[in-house]
Design a protein around this motif. Structure first.
Motif, mmCIF file in Angstrom:
data_model
loop_
_atom_site.group_PDB
_atom_site.id
_atom_site.type_symbol
_atom_site.label_atom_id
_atom_site.label_comp_id
_atom_site.label_asym_id
_atom_site.label_seq_id
_atom_site.Cartn_x
_atom_site.Cartn_y
_atom_site.Cartn_z
ATOM 1 N N ARG A 126 44.823 -16.896 -33.201
ATOM 2 C CA ARG A 126 45.627 -17.192 -34.401
ATOM 3 C C ARG A 126 46.165 -18.618 -34.340
ATOM 4 N NH1 ARG A 126 47.304 -11.810 -34.482
ATOM 5 N NH2 ARG A 126 49.110 -12.248 -33.170
ATOM 6 N N ALA A 127 46.569 -19.049 -33.134
ATOM 7 C CA ALA A 127 47.123 -20.399 -32.998
ATOM 8 C C ALA A 127 46.070 -21.437 -33.377
ATOM 9 C CB ALA A 127 47.588 -20.629 -31.558
ATOM 10 N N ILE A 128 44.835 -21.198 -32.943
ATOM 11 C CA ILE A 128 43.765 -22.139 -33.270
ATOM 12 C C ILE A 128 43.508 -22.127 -34.778
ATOM 13 C CG2 ILE A 128 41.299 -22.590 -33.010
ATOM 14 C CD1 ILE A 128 41.547 -21.764 -30.095
ATOM 15 N N ASP A 129 43.430 -20.921 -35.339
ATOM 16 C CA ASP A 129 43.195 -20.816 -36.791
ATOM 17 C C ASP A 129 44.282 -21.554 -37.571
ATOM 18 O OD1 ASP A 129 40.960 -19.395 -36.299
ATOM 19 O OD2 ASP A 129 41.825 -17.414 -36.771
ATOM 20 N N THR A 130 45.531 -21.390 -37.136
ATOM 21 C CA THR A 130 46.636 -22.045 -37.834
ATOM 22 C C THR A 130 46.530 -23.557 -37.740
ATOM 23 O OG1 THR A 130 47.949 -20.198 -37.034
ATOM 24 C CG2 THR A 130 49.147 -21.973 -38.114
ATOM 25 N N ALA A 131 46.225 -24.041 -36.525
ATOM 26 C CA ALA A 131 46.113 -25.491 -36.332
ATOM 27 C C ALA A 131 45.006 -26.062 -37.212
ATOM 28 C CB ALA A 131 45.841 -25.815 -34.862
ATOM 29 N N VAL A 132 43.881 -25.345 -37.280
ATOM 30 C CA VAL A 132 42.761 -25.800 -38.115
ATOM 31 C C VAL A 132 43.185 -25.824 -39.579
ATOM 32 C CG1 VAL A 132 40.456 -25.208 -38.944
ATOM 33 C CG2 VAL A 132 40.965 -25.065 -36.512
ATOM 34 N N ALA A 133 43.856 -24.765 -39.999
ATOM 35 C CA ALA A 133 44.275 -24.694 -41.405
ATOM 36 C C ALA A 133 45.244 -25.822 -41.740
ATOM 37 C CB ALA A 133 44.920 -23.341 -41.678
ATOM 38 N N GLU A 134 46.157 -26.119 -40.815
ATOM 39 C CA GLU A 134 47.124 -27.194 -41.059
ATOM 40 C C GLU A 134 46.436 -28.553 -41.152
ATOM 41 O OE1 GLU A 134 50.073 -26.979 -38.054
ATOM 42 O OE2 GLU A 134 51.049 -25.223 -38.950
#
Lengths: 377, 272
Positions: A126-134
């Motif tokens: 989830r942390a990676i997904d969030t960073a990518v989305a940001e």
């Protein structure tokens, strides 16, 4: 966390050619520094040395005070944006942006296709997904996340490359002519975006370009390179108004600075084709006088010119002329466009603004000058 | 105008016809009874259809399935090791800078000129001394390192953009990650082209298996065919051709599946 980068005595040779010859440069945390120069001056090699993609023959690279000269590129925590963007062609935009994080944060097993997903703890994923989305959000490419690089335009690829660089919060960003493949309009737009990105991130930027306009408009400081050495480091204003050498003077500024042969007499008074321009210098004998287009003005007693060409730039007009005293010498002057311009073949007379003029000695180094009372020729 | 436009196609069609004729003849003989084998007609339907008899004899009188399995084991083993050895080697030659690289590449190209037959004797003696004749390993070992594969992959890898490799290094890819995950990934057509070359060559190879294999249960298809023609059939060409049809079929199917990639692979890497 922005870091400082310190280069000490960097030398790099390929066989007998010395691409870099003793480079010393310190870049402060959060600073935007451009490396500019003609092609072949070593600026890209220097960037690759900083990145760790080339190892210097001699000298050290310090990042945040730590000697990283022997470290692998991936251990230096730098992000690089390449001229060709260098996106992974078989990955989607999302995977491209996530790659730097996946390579750093996931183990080999967790990176395996299909089963890797099951082996990765959900919070990490989830942390990676969030960073990518940001990252995608900040560069307005959220709509493109599921496309492949081949389906994107040049400008979009550029944004993906930037997103991939900023997704992992590096110590510094290295950019190797990132805008040179874009068309003129998009380039001007991306210049602005890069500047605001630099402001909002507060990160250290090292930007390589051969385009002096990019360097002048974006940088806090410019390091102008020539022949594997740094010719001058300074703010854009310093390089424009006080070029240390002829090379710097020629490279910076558009149109190119006017260079005229001149003579300094025994008292250091500078004469151009016999005209006293009200300037004394420390040099003696033959010198080169440099003056920018805006340092020339109409003067009834000045140098006589023949107009060769008029270039209208909207607000300004650049008039290229040949000197009547020596028609191999060319000068360009700037005029305000609303006034009616001269026609090709017209004669005009110009004076040189002594405070805007630079004197270079025979070795091309700038000499100190002082404006003084002008005496009639 | 319109006639001249079709001339190249006509020439190519004629060439293709000549190339395919032996296969057609093989297929034809496989369904003819012995009495008709020597008829010169190209008419596809024989007077009496003997397909069932011929194929049954080919499939039952020798362990045809065993031969096929041997062929699969040998071809897969060779291809796997060839790829495992050639890909990193080609990557190093194409993309890494190290002293002696040009010399190594020249050596690889020079090695392309050495024929298999020149090495047969020392290899045979070596395998015999190691008591490894009549093993799968003996059939595969001489082909584990393929200079042709190194050369083909080198040509293909060379065109992979250096900046992507640099970007990968900065992102933390190891050289092996780059080699297998990025560069080979970008050269899949070359991989399938090489796979076709390799499988065809070793599936059809008779020379080397004949030297190192004497046991029927280890024979790959062509050697099996040889045993078959010696032992059982004598002059039963129909059955023999039925056997040949059976062992050729997998290769033709394999090529048809990889055709698109195969052609992309050879045109891209400049190997013809």
């Amino acid at each position: 966390m922005p870091q400082s980068i310190q280069l000490s005595h960097i030398t790099k040779g390929f066989g007998t050619t010395h691409v870099l010859q003793g480079i010393d440069l310190t870049i402060e945390p959060g600073e935007f520094v451009s490396l500019v120069g003609m092609s072949g001056c070593g600026k890209s090699t220097l960037l690759r040395v900083i990145a760790g993609l080339e190892s210097p023959t001699e000298g050290q690279v310090h990042i945040g005070g730590v000697d990283v000269t022997q470290d692998d590129p991936s251990d230096r925590n730098l992000a690089m944006v390449f001229q060709s963007y260098a996106l992974y062609p078989h990955m989607t935009v999302r995977q491209n942006i996530a790659t730097p994080l996946r390579m750093r944060q996931l183990s080999l097993r967790q990176r395996l296709p299909l089963i890797g997903k099951l082996l990765t703890p959900a919070p990490l994923r989830r942390a990676i997904d969030t960073a990518v989305a940001e990252a995608a959000d900040s560069l307005q490419i959220s709509a493109l996340l599921d496309r492949k690089p081949g389906q994107l335009s040049g400008g979009q690829r550029q944004r993906v490359a930037l997103a991939r660089a900023l997704v992992r919060n590096p110590a510094a960003f290295l950019m190797d002519e990132p805008l040179s493949n874009l068309d003129a309009k998009l380039r001007a737009h991306m210049r602005e975006e890069l500047v605001s990105l630099h402001k909002s991130l507060g990160a250290t930027f090292i930007y390589v370009t051969h385009d002096q306009i990019e360097a002048m408009t974006m940088s806090d400081r410019i390091a102008l390179m020539s022949g594997g050495q740094i010719a001058q480091v300074g703010t854009p204003d310093q390089l424009y108004h006080a070029p240390a050498t002829l090379t710097v003077a020629r490279f910076i500024g558009s149109p190119t600075i006017n260079l005229l042969p001149a003579e300094a007499d025994g008292a250091g008074r500078v004469r151009v084709f016999g005209h006293d321009i009200g300037l004394t210098t420390t040099a003696r004998g033959p010198v080169t006088l440099g003056v920018r287009a805006e340092g020339l003005h109409d003067a009834p007693q000045g140098l006589r010119l023949t107009v060769l060409r008029c270039e209208n730039h909207g607000a300004d007009r650049f008039v290229s002329c040949a000197l009547c005293d020596d028609d191999t010498q060319r000068v360009t002057l700037r005029q305000s466009a609303p006034t009616p311009g001269p026609a090709v073949g017209d004669h005009m007379q110009i004076g040189i603004d002594a405070r805007a003029a630079h004197v270079f000695d025979a070795d091309g180094n700038r000499c100190r000058t002082q404006a003084c009372q002008q005496v009639a020729a | 105008m319109s006639v001249t436009r079709y001339i190249p196609h006509m020439v190519l069609t004629l060439g293709a016809g000549i190339m395919l004729l032996p296969f057609y003849w093989m297929g034809l003989t496989a369904i003819r009874p012995p009495a008709e084998v020597f008829d010169l007609t190209l008419w596809p339907i024989p007077k009496t259809l003997a397909a069932a008899e011929n194929f049954t004899q080919a499939a039952t009188s020798v362990p045809m399935a065993r031969f096929m399995l041997n062929g699969v084991i040998v071809c897969a083993g060779i291809l796997l090791v060839q790829v495992v050895t050639a890909v990193p080697c080609a990557y190093a030659l194409a993309k890494l800078r190290f002293p002696g690289r040009r010399l190594l590449l020249a050596t690889v190209i020079a090695a392309l000129c050495v024929p298999m037959q020149a090495l047969a004797l020392p290899l045979f003696v070596g395998l015999a001394k190691a008591q490894m004749l009549n093993t799968y390993f003996a059939m595969m070992a001489p082909f584990f390192v393929s200079v042709f594969a190194i050369f083909l992959f080198h040509q293909s890898f060379r065109s992979y953009p250096d900046e992507i490799i640099d970007a990968a290094r900065m992102d933390g890819f190891s050289e092996m990650d780059i080699c297998w995950g990025l560069v080979l990934r970008g050269s899949l057509p070359a991989l399938s082209a090489f796979a076709v070359f390799s499988i065809v060559a070793h599936w059809n190879d008779l020379y080397w298996p004949m030297i190192v294999i004497t046991k029927t249960e280890l024979a790959p298809p062509p050697l099996g065919m040889l045993f078959f023609s010696d032992a059982e059939t004598g002059a039963n060409y129909g059955a023999l051709m039925a056997g040949a049809t059976l062992i050729t079929a997998p290769i033709v199917i394999c090529f048809l599946l990889a055709r698109k990639q195969f052609i992309a692979g050879i045109t891209m890497s400049g190997v013809k």
